[in-house]
Design a protein around this motif. Structure first.
Motif, PDB file in Angstrom:
ATOM      1  N   GLY A  64     -43.178  18.382  -3.141  1.00  0.00           N
ATOM      2  CA  GLY A  64     -42.924  19.621  -3.179  1.00  0.00           C
ATOM      3  C   GLY A  64     -43.455  20.558  -4.266  1.00  0.00           C
ATOM      4  N   LEU A 112     -40.604  25.540   0.173  1.00  0.00           N
ATOM      5  CA  LEU A 112     -40.445  23.917   0.369  1.00  0.00           C
ATOM      6  C   LEU A 112     -40.304  23.132  -0.999  1.00  0.00           C
ATOM      7  N   GLY A 113     -41.135  23.668  -1.872  1.00  0.00           N
ATOM      8  CA  GLY A 113     -40.908  23.103  -3.227  1.00  0.00           C
ATOM      9  C   GLY A 113     -39.561  23.292  -3.920  1.00  0.00           C
ATOM     10  N   PHE A 114     -38.742  24.403  -3.695  1.00  0.00           N
ATOM     11  CA  PHE A 114     -37.234  24.632  -3.952  1.00  0.00           C
ATOM     12  C   PHE A 114     -36.556  23.637  -3.087  1.00  0.00           C
ATOM     13  N   THR A 148     -37.552  20.700  -1.866  1.00  0.00           N
ATOM     14  CA  THR A 148     -37.470  19.400  -2.510  1.00  0.00           C
ATOM     15  C   THR A 148     -36.364  19.028  -3.669  1.00  0.00           C
ATOM     16  N   ILE A 149     -36.513  20.285  -4.537  1.00  0.00           N
ATOM     17  CA  ILE A 149     -35.941  20.081  -5.881  1.00  0.00           C
ATOM     18  C   ILE A 149     -34.514  20.259  -5.916  1.00  0.00           C
ATOM     19  N   THR A 150     -33.992  21.111  -5.308  1.00  0.00           N
ATOM     20  CA  THR A 150     -32.652  21.680  -5.204  1.00  0.00           C
ATOM     21  C   THR A 150     -31.897  21.009  -4.151  1.00  0.00           C
ATOM     22  N   THR A 171     -37.294   9.288  -4.149  1.00  0.00           N
ATOM     23  CA  THR A 171     -37.464  10.738  -3.856  1.00  0.00           C
ATOM     24  C   THR A 171     -38.187  11.374  -4.892  1.00  0.00           C
ATOM     25  N   GLN A 218     -26.986   7.752 -11.628  1.00  0.00           N
ATOM     26  CA  GLN A 218     -27.055   6.656 -10.433  1.00  0.00           C
ATOM     27  C   GLN A 218     -27.385   5.515 -10.977  1.00  0.00           C
ATOM     28  N   MET A 244     -36.939  26.843 -10.768  1.00  0.00           N
ATOM     29  CA  MET A 244     -36.852  25.528 -10.800  1.00  0.00           C
ATOM     30  C   MET A 244     -36.809  24.798 -12.105  1.00  0.00           C
ATOM     31  N   PHE A 274     -46.934  21.333  -3.532  1.00  0.00           N
ATOM     32  CA  PHE A 274     -47.125  22.357  -2.567  1.00  0.00           C
ATOM     33  C   PHE A 274     -46.590  23.860  -3.109  1.00  0.00           C
ATOM     34  N   GLY A 275     -45.496  23.903  -3.912  1.00  0.00           N
ATOM     35  CA  GLY A 275     -44.893  25.086  -4.634  1.00  0.00           C
ATOM     36  C   GLY A 275     -45.969  25.683  -5.577  1.00  0.00           C
ATOM     37  N   TYR A 298     -28.727  13.357 -13.058  1.00  0.00           N
ATOM     38  CA  TYR A 298     -27.931  12.546 -12.154  1.00  0.00           C
ATOM     39  C   TYR A 298     -28.775  11.280 -11.528  1.00  0.00           C
ATOM     40  N   MET A 346     -32.031  17.055 -12.321  1.00  0.00           N
ATOM     41  CA  MET A 346     -32.568  15.824 -11.688  1.00  0.00           C
ATOM     42  C   MET A 346     -32.465  14.564 -12.472  1.00  0.00           C
ATOM     43  N   PHE A 405     -33.214  18.199  -1.688  1.00  0.00           N
ATOM     44  CA  PHE A 405     -33.805  16.863  -1.056  1.00  0.00           C
ATOM     45  C   PHE A 405     -33.296  15.826  -2.096  1.00  0.00           C
ATOM     46  N   MET A 406     -33.973  16.016  -3.343  1.00  0.00           N
ATOM     47  CA  MET A 406     -33.611  15.392  -4.518  1.00  0.00           C
ATOM     48  C   MET A 406     -32.078  15.092  -4.750  1.00  0.00           C
ATOM     49  N   TYR A 407     -31.398  16.465  -4.745  1.00  0.00           N
ATOM     50  CA  TYR A 407     -29.876  16.512  -5.044  1.00  0.00           C
ATOM     51  C   TYR A 407     -29.154  15.359  -4.462  1.00  0.00           C
ATOM     52  N   PHE A 465     -41.235  30.321  -9.530  1.00  0.00           N
ATOM     53  CA  PHE A 465     -41.097  28.873  -9.301  1.00  0.00           C
ATOM     54  C   PHE A 465     -40.780  28.577 -10.421  1.00  0.00           C
ATOM     55  N   ASP A 518     -33.484   4.975  -2.980  1.00  0.00           N
ATOM     56  CA  ASP A 518     -33.734   6.222  -2.509  1.00  0.00           C
ATOM     57  C   ASP A 518     -33.791   7.449  -3.426  1.00  0.00           C
ATOM     58  N   ALA A 528     -30.526  12.869  -2.415  1.00  0.00           N
ATOM     59  CA  ALA A 528     -30.718  11.448  -2.666  1.00  0.00           C
ATOM     60  C   ALA A 528     -30.080  10.785  -3.845  1.00  0.00           C
ATOM     61  N   GLY A 529     -29.699  11.918  -4.813  1.00  0.00           N
ATOM     62  CA  GLY A 529     -29.412  11.478  -6.142  1.00  0.00           C
ATOM     63  C   GLY A 529     -27.844  11.189  -5.583  1.00  0.00           C
ATOM     64  N   PHE A 530     -27.155  11.650  -4.673  1.00  0.00           N
ATOM     65  CA  PHE A 530     -25.694  11.536  -4.803  1.00  0.00           C
ATOM     66  C   PHE A 530     -25.507  10.443  -3.491  1.00  0.00           C
ATOM     67  N   ILE A 531     -26.526  10.452  -2.667  1.00  0.00           N
ATOM     68  CA  ILE A 531     -26.016   9.501  -1.291  1.00  0.00           C
ATOM     69  C   ILE A 531     -25.815   8.053  -1.756  1.00  0.00           C
ATOM     70  N   GLY A 577     -44.964  27.316   0.466  1.00  0.00           N
ATOM     71  CA  GLY A 577     -45.034  26.272  -0.568  1.00  0.00           C
ATOM     72  C   GLY A 577     -43.853  26.158  -1.675  1.00  0.00           C
ATOM     73  N   ASN A 578     -43.912  27.369  -2.090  1.00  0.00           N
ATOM     74  CA  ASN A 578     -42.896  27.567  -3.045  1.00  0.00           C
ATOM     75  C   ASN A 578     -41.470  27.238  -2.629  1.00  0.00           C
TER      76      ASN A 578
END
Lengths: 483, 361
Positions: free
Chosen positions: B73, A100-102, A104-106, B66, B344, B330, B76-77, B340, B337, A108-110, B326, B62, A112-115, A97-98
């Protein structure tokens, strides 16, 4: 053993296999193509050649549809962990879980922020900032793959944890993150995304040349793609071999299933070194009914010696053995595709070296182009079969050697399971159909050769390289508005 | 002991609980407006209007959405025991929300490329925008009710053969346990709240005098009254059925809650005043302020539980070292986050008109 093979458990497994298989149709292409898009943008900015820009914008469209489908199926998968594998999600939380948390934060969100900036920002941000956005999308999607592979590899080789009080407590983070399988597993997957990206782009380009539409433009894409594949495909074969050797050490049951290797020793006491080209495992899962076998090859492959010992399935109790059919044949299909793709790269390079790599030269060799179009689909199949080998080979464990699959499955009735399964099938198929509808539409329409280049009429506002903040000229400030 | 690992872990866990609340708030605040604009689009007659509404959020939806995945996440984390059990309880409401979110996402991708099926994707966008807050509101209301958990032999009696070896509590209800009049009402309430946020957003996003702006002005006025009524109903209802909430609100610190309520009403009043003076952006900010105040009040009421009467923050959290790792890796990314995401939104700011074509981007 008995309670492990109940119908609800099997349905959960099939359901998740379906979800992953459909998700993995989208994300690898996104990862591979994002780097190629970045390369095209660099080529455009450095050379000033407009054609690179046209190609980038064209392939960007394919990329976006893929990205959308990838996110939609990926979010579904995130939920499927909790729904189908609740107890696993709870137990594996401290590490899995940790990670997967990494992700989403580093990542997935990253991404989405630039796409949004990359896709919709062409006329709103400067060239430097746009290039920076494209780079970040590529970097983020690769990071995403990295974390996912770390999590999945850890399920194959769960280093650095102990199972205590029903949850996996991490004792050593470095061992857990850089677990044995991740060392080769991630590069193997990442290079697969590059192979896929280049072959899909090469296939689309070949199709255009074959149809004689924008042939010069797409030849400009096809040539570097073939040269890149000449490097990437053999590297992939080497990485796959290294991963195989590693699996033989760390996950012997999985390797034995991949190779249909039941007996460590032959009846006469010698080491069993035979590699099966074809095999039919028996119903009791303790030997092959029929096999075509080549001696010494298995040892050569897995130990890189002529008579090295490779552990067979008979070293493990029957209840710890995976089924053989899927890993055995899936693995062979993957390897065969790997070599065929290498051959295609060699063929293309030979044409380049002999000076035949021109529109007229290629059109005289339609079979090269046709096979190139066909090769656009093969990496998908290779990725599928590779993933099935990996996941089925790990069974009956969800976390190899520590947690059995049935222990991680949510308790649901058969009716509920069936409803979920049907729901996922409908959903994934409609995403698939929608994506293919738009792919064919984008490809039929072809690249846009006439729209003005970004920044063409605003030379004075061009930002410095490296990307400063550019004032968008279209916007009116909202805050200063008086009634 | 100053450096007692247990105490540090408790602090870090509480810290992640706060961050989780903040990340959920980002989602509600940012995507809530997008969703509400979609609900508004549900009642649009022509496709051009829906296209313009979609265009107004094209570059940033998006990123906004997100935050929900990030919240998942982080859950879960940091709190995997909740993650692994809540999904079984909230299966159906989350599925509704997921359908909504996904049909929106797919519609956004496909609406641009479609010619004959534009209408279909426009509808998918609008209906998805309604379904997502409804499902999420349902899930929120259901979470406030808490859910049944069992452990070891007790769970084994419920699900023979499984779970016996694990001391971790697992969900022991069925697929419909979540559904009560209260959770149904919170689902409706979330749709109302999103509708208001969407109206405020559209007023601020489209040129004054533009057709969409004019319609959204009326829509917002109507929804602000409905929303006020819904807030009152939820507060009274919660007071009546949740002893943990009632105890806190009328406990020794009752004056803080009363003060808080006054601040909420003040912000709501400011938002309505700004709206009637057509200071649209200010109205949107005050409206978001109301959401934030109510959201933090709800989390404060639940403390020390993360799921009332089911999981406390400490019980649900990862072991100390996982939480520490974590945190170490993180926490620093959260401001990045935000940065940016903000950039955006800044790039794509500005007012639109209905004529702004989606393809012009």
């Amino acid at each position: 053993m008995l309670m492990e093979n109940t119908l609800p458990i099997l349905l959960s497994r099939l359901d998740f296999a379906w979800i992953t298989s459909m998700h993995i149709l989208w994300t690898p292409l996104t990862i591979g193509v994002s780097w190629i898009l970045f390369g095209l943008e660099v080529a455009w900015l450095r050379s000033g050649d407009e054609r690179w820009y046209r190609l980038e914008r064209f392939f960007e469209k394919i990329f976006i549809v893929n990205f959308g489908a990838g996110v939609a199926t990926g979010v579904t998968m995130e939920m499927a962990f909790g729904i189908l594998y609740g107890p696993f999600s709870q137990a594996a939380g401290p590490f899995f879980g940790n990670i997967l948390g990494f992700e989403t934060i580093t990542a997935f969100m990253y991404e989405a922020g630039f796409i949004g900036l990359m896709v919709f920002g062409w006329n709103k941000i400067g060239k430097g900032m746009h290039l920076f956005s494209t780079f970040n999308v590529a970097l983020a999607s690769s990071l995403s793959a990295y974390w996912i592979l770390v999590a999945n590899s850890w399920m194959q080789t769960p280093d650095g944890v102990v199972l205590k009080n029903g949850i996996f407590q991490v004792t050593n983070w470095w061992h857990a993150i850089f677990n044995a399988n991740a060392r080769w597993g991630f590069p193997h997957m990442w290079v697969a995304t590059m192979v896929l990206g280049f072959f899909v782009l090469a296939a689309v380009s070949s199709w255009y040349i074959l149809k004689n539409r924008h042939a010069d433009l797409f030849l400009k894409m096809l040539k570097p793609a073939v040269l890149a594949l000449l490097i990437v495909t053999p590297v992939q074969i080497w990485l796959g071999d290294s991963l195989g050797v590693d699996v033989a050490h760390s996950e012997p049951t999985s390797l034995a299933a991949m190779e249909g290797h039941y007996h460590t020793y032959l009846p006469d006491g010698k080491v069993n070194t035979g590699w099966h080209l074809i095999a039919i495992p028996n119903a009791k899962n303790d030997g092959n009914v029929f096999a075509i076998t080549i001696p010494h090859v298995l040892s050569l492959l897995e130990t890189h010696t002529l008579n090295g010992k490779v552990t067979g399935m008979d070293a493990f109790p029957a209840k710890d053995r995976p089924d053989v059919w899927v890993p055995f044949y899936a693995f062979r299909i993957m390897v065969a595709i790997g070599f065929f793709l290498f051959f295609m790269a060699l063929w293309g390079t030979a044409l380049i070296m002999r000076g035949k790599f021109t529109v007229s030269g290629l059109r005289q060799r339609p079979w090269f182009l046709r096979l190139m179009v066909f090769s656009g689909f093969l990496p998908y199949l290779a990725i599928w079969t590779g993933w099935w080998t990996r996941e089925v080979g790990r069974q009956p464990w969800v976390v190899y050697g520590l947690m059995r699959t049935y222990e991680g499955t949510s308790h649901m009735g058969i009716g509920q399971e069936v409803i979920w399964f049907l729901g996922y099938i409908t959903f994934e198929l409609s995403v698939w159909a929608g994506a293919w509808y738009f792919f064919s539409k984008i490809i039929r329409k072809g690249p846009d050769l006439h729209s003005p280049l970004p920044g063409a009429h605003e030379e004075g506002e061009a930002p410095e390289a490296g990307g400063g903040l550019v004032t968008p000229h279209f916007a009116k400030p909202v805050l200063r508005q008086e009634p | 002991m100053l450096f007692d690992i247990g105490r540090i872990a408790d602090t870090l866990t509480t810290w992640w609980w706060l961050l989780l609340s903040l990340i959920f708030l980002f989602y509600i605040g940012l995507d809530g407006a997008d969703l509400g604009a979609g609900i508004f689009a549900l009642f649009s007659r022509d496709e051009e209007e829906r296209g313009a509404i979609m265009a107004s959020m094209a570059g940033m939806w998006d990123g906004n959405e997100t935050w929900l995945v990030v919240a998942g996440g982080v859950l879960f984390g940091a709190f995997p025991l909740v993650y692994g059990s809540a999904f079984n309880y909230l299966m159906i409401p989350l599925m509704l929300a997921l359908w909504g979110v996904i049909s929106r996402a797919v519609a956004f991708e496909f609406h641009v490329h479609a010619t004959g099926s534009k209408r279909l994707w426009g509808r998918a966008f609008a209906f998805g925008s309604f379904l997502a807050p409804f499902g999420a509101g349902l899930a929120l209301g259901a979470t406030l009710q808490g859910f049944p958990m069992k452990v070891g032999p007790a769970m084994a009696a419920h699900a023979p053969g499984l779970f016996v070896n694990s001391p971790v509590p697992h969900y022991s209800g069925n697929a419909l346990t979540f559904l009560t009049p209260f959770s149904f009402f919170t689902g409706i309430g979330a749709v109302i709240a999103a509708g208001l946020a969407g109206g405020l957003y559209l007023c601020a996003r489209f040129e004054p005098g533009d057709e969409i702006n004019v319609k959204a002005q009326k829509w917002t006025t109507l929804f602000s009254y409905i929303a006020l009524a819904a807030i009152v109903v939820v507060v009274i209802w919660s007071y009546a059925i949740f002893p943990w909430a009632a105890a806190k609100w009328t406990g020794p610190h009752w004056w803080i809650w009363a003060l808080w309520l006054a601040v909420v009403l003040f912000a709501a009043f400011k938002s309505m005043m700004a709206h009637s003076m057509q200071r649209d952006f200010i109205a949107l900010l005050w409206g978001e302020g109301v959401v934030a105040l109510l959201w933090f009040a709800m989390w404060a009421t639940m403390f020390p539980y993360i799921v009332p009467n089911t999981w406390t923050i400490a019980q649900a959290a990862n072991p100390a070292d996982s939480i520490a790792v974590f945190t170490l890796f993180m926490t620093g990314f959260v401001p990045i986050m935000i940065l940016y995401n903000w950039y955006q939104i800044w790039v794509f700011r500005g007012r639109y008109t209905k004529k702004a074509s989606y393809l012009a981007h």
